[in-house]
Design an enzyme around this catalytic site. Structure first.
Site, mmCIF file in Angstrom:
data_model
loop_
_atom_site.group_PDB
_atom_site.id
_atom_site.type_symbol
_atom_site.label_atom_id
_atom_site.label_comp_id
_atom_site.label_asym_id
_atom_site.label_seq_id
_atom_site.Cartn_x
_atom_site.Cartn_y
_atom_site.Cartn_z
ATOM 1 C CD GLN A 262 -20.775 33.241 110.124
ATOM 2 O OE1 GLN A 262 -19.592 32.588 110.257
ATOM 3 N NE2 GLN A 262 -21.844 32.110 109.455
ATOM 4 C CG HIS A 265 -17.514 29.975 113.999
ATOM 5 N ND1 HIS A 265 -17.078 29.026 112.871
ATOM 6 C CD2 HIS A 265 -19.026 30.392 112.623
ATOM 7 C CE1 HIS A 265 -17.862 28.362 111.538
ATOM 8 N NE2 HIS A 265 -18.281 29.505 111.767
ATOM 9 C CD GLU A 331 -14.173 35.477 108.355
ATOM 10 O OE1 GLU A 331 -14.113 34.000 107.723
ATOM 11 O OE2 GLU A 331 -14.842 35.958 109.967
ATOM 12 C CG HIS A 332 -18.235 35.746 106.323
ATOM 13 N ND1 HIS A 332 -17.749 35.110 107.785
ATOM 14 C CD2 HIS A 332 -18.296 34.815 105.995
ATOM 15 C CE1 HIS A 332 -17.316 34.407 107.571
ATOM 16 N NE2 HIS A 332 -17.548 33.659 106.824
ATOM 17 C CG ASP A 365 -19.760 29.534 106.609
ATOM 18 O OD1 ASP A 365 -18.780 30.465 106.224
ATOM 19 O OD2 ASP A 365 -20.507 29.995 107.261
ATOM 20 C CG HIS A 424 23.915 48.433 87.128
ATOM 21 N ND1 HIS A 424 24.976 48.463 87.273
ATOM 22 C CD2 HIS A 424 22.288 48.129 87.283
ATOM 23 C CE1 HIS A 424 24.051 48.254 89.122
ATOM 24 N NE2 HIS A 424 23.051 47.858 89.283
#
Length: 437
Positions: A262, A265, A331-332, A365, A424
């Site tokens: 990761q 990236h 996230e992961h 992924d 109403h």
């Protein structure tokens, strides 16, 4: 990687939220930087987009709307093995996404009274695929297949123009678009693309969308925040992050490889290890030192792993590791422990969870069948990852006949009177007065 030692400390959730590592540049800072870019596109359309392409992508004079034939013909240059892998990804993701579409349900409230709940897709979606340090055909597919599975009738795709591809998006992005059947593609990147989707650009026949989705850097996430409310967004999916909960039974080589995967990236990518085994942490750090020099993006990986957003966090036990993870909202999340299922039961806040030594994040992924567009920056504590559900809205359809309505008249009149809204109640009574007369 730096070490954060939380052993022998009694910490509240609020304290954990301040102690977990984060990138130095937050979305709040980025919002102020992208707000003028979004406003410029809303006001000046194509001219603003061309200014931004020149400034940020180093491209000018290109077609902002990619000719449909260029999308289709791009497949002629797609290697056979890449095409086969992309098709396998599409097939697996269609299976995983189909499970996210709820069935229509009818609830009978009483005789002659029923509510039907259906899930209705939005009409038009703008899909974003980043194109900075790497091409992401997989992100195109993650977005497109989810929207298509939900039944969205109109999809548009945007990805940054590439100077070395004649001003077109990256070839791999075009391949993925073609394989998914998307022919409305724009060579627009960053905050400008998000603004273009939200406000439309008549000069290039880009109609506004209802929802904008797709990953990107912190500036893309910030642009989503700026346009949220004008359009829907999936989440503020910024720079990637991984948190691994591991104990001394895990394989340090696996954990090190996953943290590095990761980190490649982006220099701002976050890699975090939470463990109750200091000796294991040292083994992982040793594996990282051994592996980093041999990886293709070694400089980028080293910058990410030594940045403020990455760390080894030492805790007293796995129960505290779970508390740290939930505060972080990764996230992961990977779980590699002696009892993965026991750890999993305590996890509430994560974008996607990868359980066991043979379920690396990189599987998610690409080919797990799950979606890799996930919330980052702690937003997993309240937001979900991308899926078919992202593009669906629950709608309740109410059917009452005369008898069923009559059964509600008196209590409804009572409630309307209590709230000071007599009309109403009169809207119900009028139906029976009319019939009586």
């Amino acid at each position: 990687m730096r070490t954060i030692d939380l052993r022998s400390r009694e910490l509240s959730r609020g304290e954990l939220l301040t102690l977990v590592p984060r990138a130095a540049l937050g979305a709040d800072d980025a919002v102020e930087r992208v707000r003028p870019l979004v406003a410029a596109v809303a006001e000046h359309g194509e001219a603003a987009l061309r200014d931004q392409a020149r400034q940020f992508d180093g491209v000018e004079g290109h077609a902002l709307r990619v000719p449909a034939e260029a999308v289709a013909s791009s497949l002629a240059n797609c290697p056979d093995d890449v095409r086969a892998a992309l098709l396998e990804l599409i097939a697996r993701l269609r299976l995983g996404s189909a499970a996210q579409v709820p069935s229509t349900r009818v609830t009978v409230i009483g005789e002659g009274a029923r509510i039907t709940q259906r899930w209705q897709p939005v009409s038009r979606v703008g899909l974003y695929a980043p194109g900075g340090k790497a091409a992401y055909p997989s992100s195109v597919i993650m977005n497109a297949v989810s929207a298509q599975t939900a039944g969205v009738p109109s999809l548009a795709l945007a990805s940054p123009a590439q100077a070395d591809n004649g001003g077109l998006p990256h070839p791999a992005v075009l391949w993925a678009a073609a394989l998914c059947g998307i022919d409305e593609v724009y060579a627009i990147g960053g905050a400008g693309a998000i603004a273009a989707f939200a406000h439309g650009v008549p000069e290039i026949a880009l109609e506004p969308v209802d929802v904008v989705t797709g990953p990107g850097n912190v500036f893309v996430a910030a642009a989503k925040r700026v346009v949220s409310g004008t359009v829907g967004i999936d989440s503020e999916a910024g720079t990637t992050e991984i948190l691994v909960i591991a104990d001394g039974t895990a394989n340090p080589a696996y954990v090190a490889a996953d943290l590095i995967s990761q980190a490649e990236h982006d220099e701002a990518a976050a890699s975090v290890l939470v463990t109750d085994a200091p000796e294991f942490a040292e083994l992982v750090l040793g594996e990282i030192e051994r592996r980093v020099p041999n990886t293709r993006h070694a400089e980028r990986v080293r910058a990410a792993l030594t940045g403020p957003q990455s760390a080894v966090i030492l805790v007293d036990d796995l129960a505290i590791a779970v508390r740290v993870s939930n505060a972080y909202g990764p996230e992961h999340l990977e779980i590699q422990t002696r009892d993965d299922e026991a750890v999993l039961t305590g996890i509430s806040d994560a974008g996607a969870i990868f359980v066991g030594g043979y379920t690396p994040v990189s599987l998610g992924d690409y080919l797990a069948g799950s979606n890799h567009v996930l919330p980052t920056g702690g937003t997993a504590r309240f937001a979900a990852g991308l899926g078919a559900h992202t593009f669906l809205r629950p709608q309740q359809i109410i059917h009452y006949d005369r008898t069923a309505l009559a059964a509600t008249e008196q209590p409804l009149l009572t409630l309307a009177g209590a709230e000071g809204l007599p009309a109403h109640g009169e809207a119900v009574s009028a139906r029976f007065e009319q019939e009586g007369s």
